[in-house]
Design an enzyme around this catalytic site. Structure first.
Site, PDB file in Angstrom:
ATOM      1  N   TRP A 128      54.819 -53.770  23.318  1.00  0.00           N
ATOM      2  CA  TRP A 128      53.739 -52.806  23.551  1.00  0.00           C
ATOM      3  C   TRP A 128      52.618 -52.862  22.539  1.00  0.00           C
ATOM      4  O   TRP A 128      51.598 -52.195  22.691  1.00  0.00           O
ATOM      5  CB  TRP A 128      54.299 -51.377  23.596  1.00  0.00           C
ATOM      6  N   LYS A 185      57.034 -59.540  32.601  1.00  0.00           N
ATOM      7  CA  LYS A 185      57.497 -58.153  32.496  1.00  0.00           C
ATOM      8  C   LYS A 185      56.867 -57.526  31.248  1.00  0.00           C
ATOM      9  O   LYS A 185      57.281 -57.805  30.131  1.00  0.00           O
ATOM     10  CB  LYS A 185      59.027 -58.065  32.385  1.00  0.00           C
ATOM     11  N   GLU A 238      60.033 -64.179  19.548  1.00  0.00           N
ATOM     12  CA  GLU A 238      59.242 -63.735  18.391  1.00  0.00           C
ATOM     13  C   GLU A 238      59.700 -62.319  18.068  1.00  0.00           C
ATOM     14  O   GLU A 238      59.467 -61.391  18.839  1.00  0.00           O
ATOM     15  CB  GLU A 238      57.755 -63.815  18.744  1.00  0.00           C
ATOM     16  N   LEU A 239      60.381 -62.170  16.928  1.00  0.00           N
ATOM     17  CA  LEU A 239      61.202 -60.969  16.715  1.00  0.00           C
ATOM     18  C   LEU A 239      60.828 -60.142  15.500  1.00  0.00           C
ATOM     19  O   LEU A 239      61.662 -59.419  14.950  1.00  0.00           O
ATOM     20  CB  LEU A 239      62.670 -61.399  16.595  1.00  0.00           C
ATOM     21  N   CYS A 291      53.975 -57.399  14.056  1.00  0.00           N
ATOM     22  CA  CYS A 291      55.133 -58.157  13.580  1.00  0.00           C
ATOM     23  C   CYS A 291      54.881 -58.748  12.208  1.00  0.00           C
ATOM     24  O   CYS A 291      55.801 -58.975  11.442  1.00  0.00           O
ATOM     25  CB  CYS A 291      55.456 -59.256  14.578  1.00  0.00           C
ATOM     26  N   GLU A 300      62.959 -53.710   9.610  1.00  0.00           N
ATOM     27  CA  GLU A 300      61.585 -53.587  10.100  1.00  0.00           C
ATOM     28  C   GLU A 300      61.306 -52.146  10.527  1.00  0.00           C
ATOM     29  O   GLU A 300      61.995 -51.599  11.385  1.00  0.00           O
ATOM     30  CB  GLU A 300      61.362 -54.523  11.296  1.00  0.00           C
TER      31      GLU A 300
HETATM   32  O1  TXE Z   1      61.508 -53.299  21.622  1.00  0.00           O
HETATM   33  P1  TXE Z   1      62.315 -54.121  22.708  1.00  0.00           P
HETATM   34  P2  TXE Z   1      60.991 -51.789  21.609  1.00  0.00           P
HETATM   35  C1  TXE Z   1      60.281 -54.115  17.124  1.00  0.00           C
HETATM   36  C2  TXE Z   1      59.883 -52.961  16.228  1.00  0.00           C
HETATM   37  C3  TXE Z   1      60.188 -51.779  17.080  1.00  0.00           C
HETATM   38  C4  TXE Z   1      61.402 -52.239  17.852  1.00  0.00           C
HETATM   39  C5  TXE Z   1      61.709 -51.508  19.123  1.00  0.00           C
HETATM   40  O2  TXE Z   1      60.697 -52.962  15.080  1.00  0.00           O
HETATM   41  O3  TXE Z   1      60.484 -50.635  16.322  1.00  0.00           O
HETATM   42  O4  TXE Z   1      61.112 -53.581  18.113  1.00  0.00           O
HETATM   43  O5  TXE Z   1      60.652 -51.628  20.074  1.00  0.00           O
HETATM   44  C6  TXE Z   1      62.152 -55.605  27.036  1.00  0.00           C
HETATM   45  N1  TXE Z   1      66.536 -57.857  28.526  1.00  0.00           N
HETATM   46  N2  TXE Z   1      59.134 -54.729  17.765  1.00  0.00           N
HETATM   47  O6  TXE Z   1      62.081 -50.856  21.971  1.00  0.00           O
HETATM   48  O7  TXE Z   1      63.452 -53.345  23.258  1.00  0.00           O
HETATM   49  C7  TXE Z   1      61.393 -54.295  26.986  1.00  0.00           C
HETATM   50  O8  TXE Z   1      61.365 -53.673  28.250  1.00  0.00           O
HETATM   51  C8  TXE Z   1      65.264 -58.263  28.678  1.00  0.00           C
HETATM   52  C9  TXE Z   1      58.704 -55.956  17.196  1.00  0.00           C
HETATM   53  O9  TXE Z   1      59.751 -51.688  22.410  1.00  0.00           O
HETATM   54  O10 TXE Z   1      62.637 -55.408  22.062  1.00  0.00           O
HETATM   55  C10 TXE Z   1      60.038 -54.771  26.493  1.00  0.00           C
HETATM   56  O11 TXE Z   1      59.300 -55.346  27.560  1.00  0.00           O
HETATM   57  N3  TXE Z   1      64.203 -57.541  28.232  1.00  0.00           N
HETATM   58  C11 TXE Z   1      57.708 -56.629  17.994  1.00  0.00           C
HETATM   59  C12 TXE Z   1      60.414 -55.863  25.486  1.00  0.00           C
HETATM   60  O12 TXE Z   1      61.739 -56.266  25.852  1.00  0.00           O
HETATM   61  C13 TXE Z   1      64.442 -56.391  27.593  1.00  0.00           C
HETATM   62  C14 TXE Z   1      56.858 -55.918  18.921  1.00  0.00           C
HETATM   63  C15 TXE Z   1      60.427 -55.425  24.033  1.00  0.00           C
HETATM   64  O13 TXE Z   1      61.272 -54.316  23.901  1.00  0.00           O
HETATM   65  C16 TXE Z   1      65.752 -55.923  27.396  1.00  0.00           C
HETATM   66  C17 TXE Z   1      57.418 -54.660  19.382  1.00  0.00           C
HETATM   67  C18 TXE Z   1      66.824 -56.706  27.890  1.00  0.00           C
HETATM   68  N4  TXE Z   1      68.108 -56.357  27.727  1.00  0.00           N
HETATM   69  C19 TXE Z   1      58.514 -54.124  18.806  1.00  0.00           C
HETATM   70  N5  TXE Z   1      65.695 -54.752  26.718  1.00  0.00           N
HETATM   71  C20 TXE Z   1      57.170 -57.896  17.502  1.00  0.00           C
HETATM   72  N6  TXE Z   1      58.008 -58.929  17.386  1.00  0.00           N
HETATM   73  O14 TXE Z   1      55.993 -58.005  17.262  1.00  0.00           O
HETATM   74  C21 TXE Z   1      64.379 -54.492  26.498  1.00  0.00           C
HETATM   75  N7  TXE Z   1      63.610 -55.473  27.036  1.00  0.00           N
END
Ligand code: TXE
Length: 492
Positions: free
Chosen positions: A151, A175, A250-251, A284, A385
């Site tokens: 997001w 997605k 990218e995590l 990130c 993080e």
């Molecule tokens: O992340 P999610 P969230 C980190 C940051 C934040 C944390 C949680 O620390 O506090 O992530 O954010 C999809 N199979 N970053 O909850 O869950 C989900 O619908 C497939 C770092 O938003 O990882 C969304 O589209 N997909 C970061 C996407 O994964 C799945 C940027 C990310 O959601 C899924 C944002 C599943 N089982 C948050 N579960 C960066 N790397 O820049 C969820 N999703």
């Protein structure tokens, strides 16, 4: 409220189950749109459409130059509509209009760059060690790619994936995050206008556990590209591995911004402040650990606080605002939770430390820019993080100690080094375990140079020429040009 449909096989459609979910405006804390709540049935339709488009019809018939042309056209359309897309993004994810305008103006470059790269992917003629054979390689698209975005920068993160995927000749099911689907649904109308055939790009909206999971597990999906949390990345990696799918992950990170005593301190202060407070810390590559050499620690902290305290918070739609709200309610709660963790673990609070209650913040999800000093690298605030405007200041003695602290986390996405000593800059950039090192700057990113993580920060690279290889597989072809076909039981 606006009702925003998904896009499958060239058609705008409700979810198969007819359900919707709300998307909130982080500045008001109120819902402003309804998004189609997709599920496994919608994923099935979208993946089948993407697979059909990959194997039949106009897409596989196109030359790479024609694909490149479509991508450049798409870039032009994004450039044309950049202002509208930026406004929409601010409403949905609460980031500053100034940042979103700059970002949406920059996004077309990905479509131009990878459009240009599409017809420059060449195999090789291999000078074989065997007489009578001719061998060549070619790079072929992997197939249907699932592109799952977060997001914080929805259209930028999508461009990092979609532009190389399409340039390579893959088709895609996108997605977006359930928190910020609107801009991707507006963007896909430009994909249609550019003339991409139906099924080449599909968007299924909904939640990770329904849509994301079904997409990653679908046997016709051959590639998954994902930006998000390490926990979700791990789950995706495990599921994808069962079907031997290629992944790009990218995590996020816990990036060190390291300032030596010979640095230009005022520049480094600017870099440290923008490193953590830009985008309200929701990037990130946030420089969330500030490593200061001990003899400049006090004066640096003084300068840093003086600058950080000038930040204007408020309505992200205003060009005057410098720090906006947190994008999602769960993230707002997570950031506040980490502030409590740091306080309880004995970090010294120098600034901020809670929700922002200034009148200009209204009912939005705002957290005060927060600075902790006296942080030890083994504290949770230094290891995990936060993804918010929370900075941890850590002291170090010398280069060796700085390196040990910098590398002493499980992440490795980015790192900043501030020094006037060129030898030290090169030594540090060599020994830091991170996918990107910035010297006397921070946060610079371009479509032209690879971006990705070491260690738990991820797998694979986005951006630059390396990125397109993430969507390709290599085939080796052997041709007998005159080698004798002898008795198979007589080995020579
Ligand atoms: O992340 P999610 P969230 C980190 C940051 C934040 C944390 C949680 O620390 O506090 O992530 O954010 C999809 N199979 N970053 O909850 O869950 C989900 O619908 C497939 C770092 O938003 O990882 C969304 O589209 N997909 C970061 C996407 O994964 C799945 C940027 C990310 O959601 C899924 C944002 C599943 N089982 C948050 N579960 C960066 N790397 O820049 C969820 N999703």
């Amino acid at each position: 409220m606006d009702k925003l449909q998904m896009y499958i096989d060239g058609r705008y459609t409700d979810a198969a189950n007819g359900e919707w979910f709300e998307s909130d405006n982080p500045f008001t804390g109120q819902p402003w749109a309804l998004i189609a709540k997709g599920g496994p049935d919608d994923v099935e339709l979208a993946v089948q459409a993407a697979h059909r488009a990959f194997t039949t019809g106009p897409w596989p018939e196109m030359t790479a130059s024609q694909r490149g042309h479509l991508l450049r056209k798409l870039g032009d359309l994004v450039a044309r509509d950049a202002k509208r897309l930026a406004d929409l993004e601010v409403q949905d994810n609460g980031k500053l209009i100034a940042e979103m305008q700059a970002q949406c103006n920059y996004v077309p470059q990905w479509y131009y760059y990878f459009g240009g790269l599409a017809d420059k992917i060449q195999g090789a003629v291999v000078p074989l060690d065997k007489k009578g054979y001719f061998n060549f390689t070619r790079h072929e698209p992997l197939g249907v790619a699932a592109l799952i975005t977060a997001w914080n920068s929805p259209l930028l993160l999508l461009a990092w994936k979609l532009a190389p995927a399409l340039a390579a000749g893959c088709t895609a099911v996108v997605k977006p995050s359930e928190f910020t689907s609107a801009s991707t649904l507006a963007f896909v109308k430009l994909v249609e206008e550019a003339g991409f055939p139906p099924g080449v790009v599909n968007v299924v909206t909904g939640f990770g556990r329904d849509v994301g999971n079904a997409l990653v597990g679908h046997p016709l999906v051959r590639k998954v590209a994902f930006t998000g949390s390490d926990a979700t990345g791990r789950a995706i990696n495990e599921l994808a591995a069962k079907q031997f799918k290629r992944v790009t992950l990218e995590l996020g990170g816990k990036s060190p911004n390291i300032v030596f005593n010979d640095a230009k301190l005022d520049d480094a202060v600017n870099g440290a402040v923008s490193g953590i407070f830009a985008a309200t810390g929701q990037t990130c590559i946030a420089g969330s650990r500030l490593l200061l050499q001990e003899d400049i620690h006090d004066q640096f902290v003084e300068k840093l606080l003086a600058l950080a305290k000038t930040a204007r918070m408020g309505d992200p739609k205003s060009l005057e605002t410098q720090v906006g709200p947190i994008t999602t309610r769960p993230q707002y709660e997570k950031v506040l939770g980490y502030i409590d963790v740091a306080k309880n673990d004995g970090a010294e609070l120098l600034m901020g430390g809670g929700p922002a209650t200034r009148p200009e913040c209204g009912n939005g999800w705002f957290v005060e820019p927060t600075v902790f000093s006296g942080v030890k690298n083994d504290m949770r605030i230094a290891q995990e993080e936060v993804f918010g405007p929370v900075l941890s200041v850590i002291k170090f003695r010398d280069e060796e100690e700085a390196l040990a602290i910098a590398n002493g986390v499980r992440f490795g996405l980015g790192a900043g080094v501030w020094t006037n000593d060129i030898g030290r800059a090169i030594r540090m950039s060599e020994r830091i375990q991170a996918g990107t090192v910035w010297v006397n700057t921070y946060r610079a990113v371009s479509y032209m140079t690879p971006f990705g993580g070491y260690k738990d920060s991820g797998i694979g690279r986005e951006n630059g020429q390396d990125a397109i290889r993430e969507y390709l597989q290599v085939k080796s072809t052997w041709i007998n040009t005159g080698a004798p076909s002898g008795n198979p039981f007589v080995l020579k």
